[in-house]
Write a protein that holds these residues in place. Sequence first.
Motif, PDB file in Angstrom:
ATOM      1  N   GLU A   5      10.854  -7.321   9.216  1.00  0.00           N
ATOM      2  CA  GLU A   5      11.143  -6.017   9.949  1.00  0.00           C
ATOM      3  C   GLU A   5      11.769  -6.107  11.240  1.00  0.00           C
ATOM      4  O   GLU A   5      11.412  -6.974  12.153  1.00  0.00           O
ATOM      5  CB  GLU A   5       9.872  -5.388   9.892  1.00  0.00           C
ATOM      6  CG  GLU A   5       8.960  -5.021   8.555  1.00  0.00           C
ATOM      7  CD  GLU A   5       8.009  -6.143   8.383  1.00  0.00           C
ATOM      8  OE1 GLU A   5       7.174  -5.761   7.684  1.00  0.00           O
ATOM      9  OE2 GLU A   5       8.108  -7.221   9.023  1.00  0.00           O
ATOM     10  N   CYS A  36      14.265  -3.615   6.963  1.00  0.00           N
ATOM     11  CA  CYS A  36      13.481  -4.768   6.243  1.00  0.00           C
ATOM     12  C   CYS A  36      14.434  -5.490   5.529  1.00  0.00           C
ATOM     13  O   CYS A  36      14.900  -5.367   4.526  1.00  0.00           O
ATOM     14  CB  CYS A  36      12.432  -4.165   5.449  1.00  0.00           C
ATOM     15  SG  CYS A  36      11.171  -5.223   4.343  1.00  0.00           S
ATOM     16  N   TRP A  61       6.943   0.910   2.409  1.00  0.00           N
ATOM     17  CA  TRP A  61       6.417   0.715   3.958  1.00  0.00           C
ATOM     18  C   TRP A  61       5.005   1.258   4.087  1.00  0.00           C
ATOM     19  O   TRP A  61       4.426   2.355   3.588  1.00  0.00           O
ATOM     20  CB  TRP A  61       7.287   1.672   4.774  1.00  0.00           C
ATOM     21  CG  TRP A  61       8.594   1.215   4.903  1.00  0.00           C
ATOM     22  CD1 TRP A  61       9.799   1.560   3.938  1.00  0.00           C
ATOM     23  CD2 TRP A  61       9.123   0.259   5.939  1.00  0.00           C
ATOM     24  NE1 TRP A  61      10.889   0.609   4.688  1.00  0.00           N
ATOM     25  CE2 TRP A  61      10.606  -0.056   5.613  1.00  0.00           C
ATOM     26  CE3 TRP A  61       8.652  -0.434   7.046  1.00  0.00           C
ATOM     27  CZ2 TRP A  61      11.386  -0.837   6.383  1.00  0.00           C
ATOM     28  CZ3 TRP A  61       9.353  -1.041   7.698  1.00  0.00           C
ATOM     29  CH2 TRP A  61      10.652  -1.419   7.394  1.00  0.00           C
ATOM     30  N   ARG A 106       1.621   1.342   7.338  1.00  0.00           N
ATOM     31  CA  ARG A 106       1.546   1.312   8.730  1.00  0.00           C
ATOM     32  C   ARG A 106      -0.148   1.021   9.106  1.00  0.00           C
ATOM     33  O   ARG A 106      -0.794   1.499   8.117  1.00  0.00           O
ATOM     34  CB  ARG A 106       1.806   2.337   9.533  1.00  0.00           C
ATOM     35  CG  ARG A 106       1.228   3.655   9.263  1.00  0.00           C
ATOM     36  CD  ARG A 106       1.916   4.869  10.024  1.00  0.00           C
ATOM     37  NE  ARG A 106       1.248   6.086   9.436  1.00  0.00           N
ATOM     38  CZ  ARG A 106       1.734   7.447   9.923  1.00  0.00           C
ATOM     39  NH1 ARG A 106       3.073   7.516  10.332  1.00  0.00           N
ATOM     40  NH2 ARG A 106       1.017   8.514   9.519  1.00  0.00           N
ATOM     41  N   ARG A 146      -4.854  -0.188   6.868  1.00  0.00           N
ATOM     42  CA  ARG A 146      -3.522  -0.063   6.463  1.00  0.00           C
ATOM     43  C   ARG A 146      -3.257   1.046   5.449  1.00  0.00           C
ATOM     44  O   ARG A 146      -4.091   1.193   4.586  1.00  0.00           O
ATOM     45  CB  ARG A 146      -3.090  -1.455   5.880  1.00  0.00           C
ATOM     46  CG  ARG A 146      -1.465  -1.574   5.937  1.00  0.00           C
ATOM     47  CD  ARG A 146      -0.950  -3.010   5.441  1.00  0.00           C
ATOM     48  NE  ARG A 146      -1.516  -3.960   6.535  1.00  0.00           N
ATOM     49  CZ  ARG A 146      -1.051  -5.021   6.587  1.00  0.00           C
ATOM     50  NH1 ARG A 146      -0.153  -5.609   5.750  1.00  0.00           N
ATOM     51  NH2 ARG A 146      -1.746  -5.995   7.646  1.00  0.00           N
ATOM     52  N   TYR A 167       4.241  -1.380  11.671  1.00  0.00           N
ATOM     53  CA  TYR A 167       4.512  -0.800  10.503  1.00  0.00           C
ATOM     54  C   TYR A 167       5.188  -2.123   9.686  1.00  0.00           C
ATOM     55  O   TYR A 167       5.829  -3.043  10.006  1.00  0.00           O
ATOM     56  CB  TYR A 167       6.221  -0.123  10.312  1.00  0.00           C
ATOM     57  CG  TYR A 167       5.849   1.534  10.983  1.00  0.00           C
ATOM     58  CD1 TYR A 167       5.052   1.962  12.273  1.00  0.00           C
ATOM     59  CD2 TYR A 167       5.918   2.544  10.083  1.00  0.00           C
ATOM     60  CE1 TYR A 167       4.768   3.077  12.471  1.00  0.00           C
ATOM     61  CE2 TYR A 167       5.698   3.719  10.441  1.00  0.00           C
ATOM     62  CZ  TYR A 167       4.898   4.144  11.672  1.00  0.00           C
ATOM     63  OH  TYR A 167       4.579   5.355  11.907  1.00  0.00           O
ATOM     64  N   TYR A 168       4.905  -2.071   8.556  1.00  0.00           N
ATOM     65  CA  TYR A 168       4.870  -3.135   7.556  1.00  0.00           C
ATOM     66  C   TYR A 168       5.710  -2.729   6.119  1.00  0.00           C
ATOM     67  O   TYR A 168       5.657  -1.861   5.525  1.00  0.00           O
ATOM     68  CB  TYR A 168       3.642  -3.855   6.976  1.00  0.00           C
ATOM     69  CG  TYR A 168       2.725  -4.550   8.056  1.00  0.00           C
ATOM     70  CD1 TYR A 168       1.883  -3.495   8.601  1.00  0.00           C
ATOM     71  CD2 TYR A 168       2.781  -5.745   8.278  1.00  0.00           C
ATOM     72  CE1 TYR A 168       1.034  -3.956   9.517  1.00  0.00           C
ATOM     73  CE2 TYR A 168       1.745  -6.302   9.574  1.00  0.00           C
ATOM     74  CZ  TYR A 168       1.069  -5.419   9.984  1.00  0.00           C
ATOM     75  OH  TYR A 168       0.211  -5.755  10.857  1.00  0.00           O
ATOM     76  N   CYS A 169       6.755  -3.826   6.035  1.00  0.00           N
ATOM     77  CA  CYS A 169       7.437  -3.519   4.772  1.00  0.00           C
ATOM     78  C   CYS A 169       6.752  -4.476   3.618  1.00  0.00           C
ATOM     79  O   CYS A 169       6.154  -5.530   3.858  1.00  0.00           O
ATOM     80  CB  CYS A 169       8.982  -3.740   4.773  1.00  0.00           C
ATOM     81  SG  CYS A 169       9.569  -5.398   4.859  1.00  0.00           S
ATOM     82  N   TRP A 171       4.728  -9.422   1.823  1.00  0.00           N
ATOM     83  CA  TRP A 171       4.875  -8.636   3.165  1.00  0.00           C
ATOM     84  C   TRP A 171       5.506  -9.227   4.303  1.00  0.00           C
ATOM     85  O   TRP A 171       5.707 -10.481   4.621  1.00  0.00           O
ATOM     86  CB  TRP A 171       3.151  -8.636   3.627  1.00  0.00           C
ATOM     87  CG  TRP A 171       2.516  -7.589   2.643  1.00  0.00           C
ATOM     88  CD1 TRP A 171       1.774  -8.037   1.524  1.00  0.00           C
ATOM     89  CD2 TRP A 171       2.199  -6.028   2.771  1.00  0.00           C
ATOM     90  NE1 TRP A 171       0.934  -7.120   0.959  1.00  0.00           N
ATOM     91  CE2 TRP A 171       1.439  -5.804   1.783  1.00  0.00           C
ATOM     92  CE3 TRP A 171       2.429  -5.317   3.752  1.00  0.00           C
ATOM     93  CZ2 TRP A 171       0.837  -4.761   1.551  1.00  0.00           C
ATOM     94  CZ3 TRP A 171       1.935  -4.120   3.633  1.00  0.00           C
ATOM     95  CH2 TRP A 171       1.136  -3.643   2.471  1.00  0.00           C
ATOM     96  N   GLN A 220       6.103  -9.198   8.577  1.00  0.00           N
ATOM     97  CA  GLN A 220       5.114  -9.464   9.831  1.00  0.00           C
ATOM     98  C   GLN A 220       4.774  -8.241  10.488  1.00  0.00           C
ATOM     99  O   GLN A 220       3.940  -8.208  11.317  1.00  0.00           O
ATOM    100  CB  GLN A 220       5.834 -10.658  10.610  1.00  0.00           C
ATOM    101  CG  GLN A 220       6.869 -10.099  11.888  1.00  0.00           C
ATOM    102  CD  GLN A 220       8.251  -9.671  11.043  1.00  0.00           C
ATOM    103  OE1 GLN A 220       8.396  -9.830   9.890  1.00  0.00           O
ATOM    104  NE2 GLN A 220       8.837  -9.010  12.020  1.00  0.00           N
ATOM    105  N   GLY A 221       5.778  -7.234  10.180  1.00  0.00           N
ATOM    106  CA  GLY A 221       5.153  -5.988  10.889  1.00  0.00           C
ATOM    107  C   GLY A 221       6.205  -5.883  12.477  1.00  0.00           C
ATOM    108  O   GLY A 221       6.524  -6.932  12.913  1.00  0.00           O
TER     109      GLY A 221
END
Length: 122
Positions: free
Chosen positions: A6, A22, A36, A38, A45, A92-94, A112, A114-115
Motif C-alpha cells: 500500500e 495497492c 480495503w 482499516r 480491523r 488502512y490495509y489492502c 494482506w 503491510q498497511g
Amino acid sequence: QVQLVESGGGLVQAGGSLRLSCAASGRTFSSYDMGWFRQAPGKEREFVAAIRRGTTYYADSVKGRFTISRDNAKNTGYLRMVSLKPADTAVYYCAAVLYGTKLTEPTGYDYWGQGTQVTVSS
C-alpha cells in the motif's frame, strides 16, 4: 502467491481527500477479488470496501465518500477517499483473495499488505 504494497497514506485535514494505492505482484492479479480494511488504535480491523470484477461493496460509514477501483493492467488497486473525517483515522490495509466468498470479513482474505497510515485532523 500475491504480494501487496500500500501507499498514499498521510496526514490530511477534515474535509480533505486522499487516494490510496495497492500494488500487487503476480500476473494473475485480475483473478483476485480485492478489499480495503482499516484498523484504528484499540479497535478491531473493519471492512471498508471491496471489489469483485465490476461489482463494488462499501461499509455504510464510507458509502458516498470512498470509491474502490482497480487497474488490472497496472496490477494496482485504489481507494479514493473524499470528505475525510477524523473518525477515518486508521491504518488502512489492502487484501486479496482468489474467488472470495466473505468479502466483508478479514477472514475472507488470504493476502494482506503491510498497511498505510491515514490521519485526519479536525
